[in-house]
Design an enzyme around this catalytic site. Structure first.
Site, mmCIF file in Angstrom:
data_model
loop_
_atom_site.group_PDB
_atom_site.id
_atom_site.type_symbol
_atom_site.label_atom_id
_atom_site.label_comp_id
_atom_site.label_asym_id
_atom_site.label_seq_id
_atom_site.Cartn_x
_atom_site.Cartn_y
_atom_site.Cartn_z
ATOM 1 N N LYS A 1 0.857 -1.192 0.000
ATOM 2 C CA LYS A 1 0.000 0.000 0.000
ATOM 3 C C LYS A 1 0.887 1.234 0.000
ATOM 4 O O LYS A 1 1.723 1.420 0.894
ATOM 5 C CB LYS A 1 -0.841 -0.017 1.269
ATOM 6 C CG LYS A 1 -2.317 0.130 1.029
ATOM 7 C CD LYS A 1 -3.027 -0.209 2.298
ATOM 8 C CE LYS A 1 -4.097 0.793 2.587
ATOM 9 N NZ LYS A 1 -4.761 0.512 3.846
HETATM 10 C C1 E4P Z 1 -8.144 0.856 3.507
HETATM 11 O O1 E4P Z 1 -7.317 0.570 2.668
HETATM 12 C C2 E4P Z 1 -8.186 2.173 4.156
HETATM 13 O O2 E4P Z 1 -7.005 2.445 4.821
HETATM 14 C C3 E4P Z 1 -9.357 2.243 5.100
HETATM 15 O O3 E4P Z 1 -10.496 1.754 4.447
HETATM 16 C C4 E4P Z 1 -9.583 3.633 5.652
HETATM 17 O O4 E4P Z 1 -10.763 3.627 6.428
HETATM 18 P P1 E4P Z 1 -11.098 4.791 7.464
HETATM 19 O O5 E4P Z 1 -11.380 6.037 6.687
HETATM 20 O O6 E4P Z 1 -12.306 4.300 8.193
HETATM 21 O O7 E4P Z 1 -9.880 4.967 8.343
#
Ligand code: E4P
Length: 220
Positions: free
Chosen positions: A86
């Site tokens: 990521k």
């Molecule tokens: C996933 O890859 C993201 O980091 C995640 O869905 C972010 O979610 P949030 O906005 O609830 O922190």
């Protein structure tokens, strides 16, 4: 639409995997710290998740500059064949996406909020793009409308490699429904949301009626 679990919690991953619905996992430092994770154990933890889930497991780099992201990305990718690294969509991130994807590393571009960010990530070589929905809602914008634009724009082009949209920052069953209607390839959802997706009051009512009727049959 495929379902990824947005968590670092092994028990949640095992439970969702047992339901036969899990196509992957996404993690981030917040989720890892929420389960009491320690930096020293992070790589072992990613390996454990990868041994449970057959599909891609996204693990986030913490460095913000390209060489650091590339080094971390290579380390993460070496942990298991199903790791997706990521990377945030920044100029440094794009350079890391280019370098890592050229080496065959699968990338999930994160913190994506606009169509141009998604297009740039796709051009740089990302395998997945993660537009965030809930964080737009948090600032009183329509996260689903933004997601729809990204899904539609990416569908206009052939990037020479597959690019799948992961609807991220999903907070509700309605988000999942809307993401599916828009044609998002994947929704990454917290376990609490996944559990809610299975539920409907009429299902519960139907079961109550079934059990009541069955009691009558048994006692007849
Ligand atoms: C996933 O890859 C993201 O980091 C995640 O869905 C972010 O979610 P949030 O906005 O609830 O922190």
């Amino acid at each position: 639409m495929k379902f990824f679990l947005d968590t670092a919690d092994i028990a949640e991953i095992e439970e969702a995997e047992s339901w036969g619905v899990l196509s992957g996992v996404t993690t981030n430092p917040t989720l890892y710290s929420r389960i009491g994770g320690k930096l020293a154990n992070f790589h072992e933890h990613v390996k454990s998740i990868c041994s449970i889930v057959g599909g891609p497991v996204s693990a986030e780099v913490v460095s913000l500059e390209r060489d650091g992201m590339i080094r971390e990305g290579e380390e993460l990718a070496a942990l298991a064949p199903n790791v997706a690294v990521k990377v945030p969509v920044t100029p440094e991130g794009l350079a890391a996406i280019k370098a890592l994807s050229a080496k065959g590393v699968s990338i999930n571009t994160t913190l994506c909020f606009t169509v141009p960010q998604a297009l740039l990530a796709a051009r740089a070589g990302t395998r997945y793009v993660s537009p965030f929905v809930g964080r737009f809602d948090d600032i009183s914008e329509d996260g689903i409308e933004h997601l729809g634009r990204t899904v539609a724009a990416l569908a206009n082009y052939d990037f020479g490699h597959p690019v799948e949209v992961i609807a991220a920052s999903i907070r509700s069953a309605n988000h999942v429904t809307q993401a599916a209607l828009l044609g998002a390839d994947i929704a990454t959802v917290p376990f609490a949301v996944l559990k809610n997706l299975v539920k409907h009051p009429l299902t519960d009512r139907g079961l109550d009626a079934f059990l009541a009727d069955w009691e009558k049959v048994k006692n007849s």
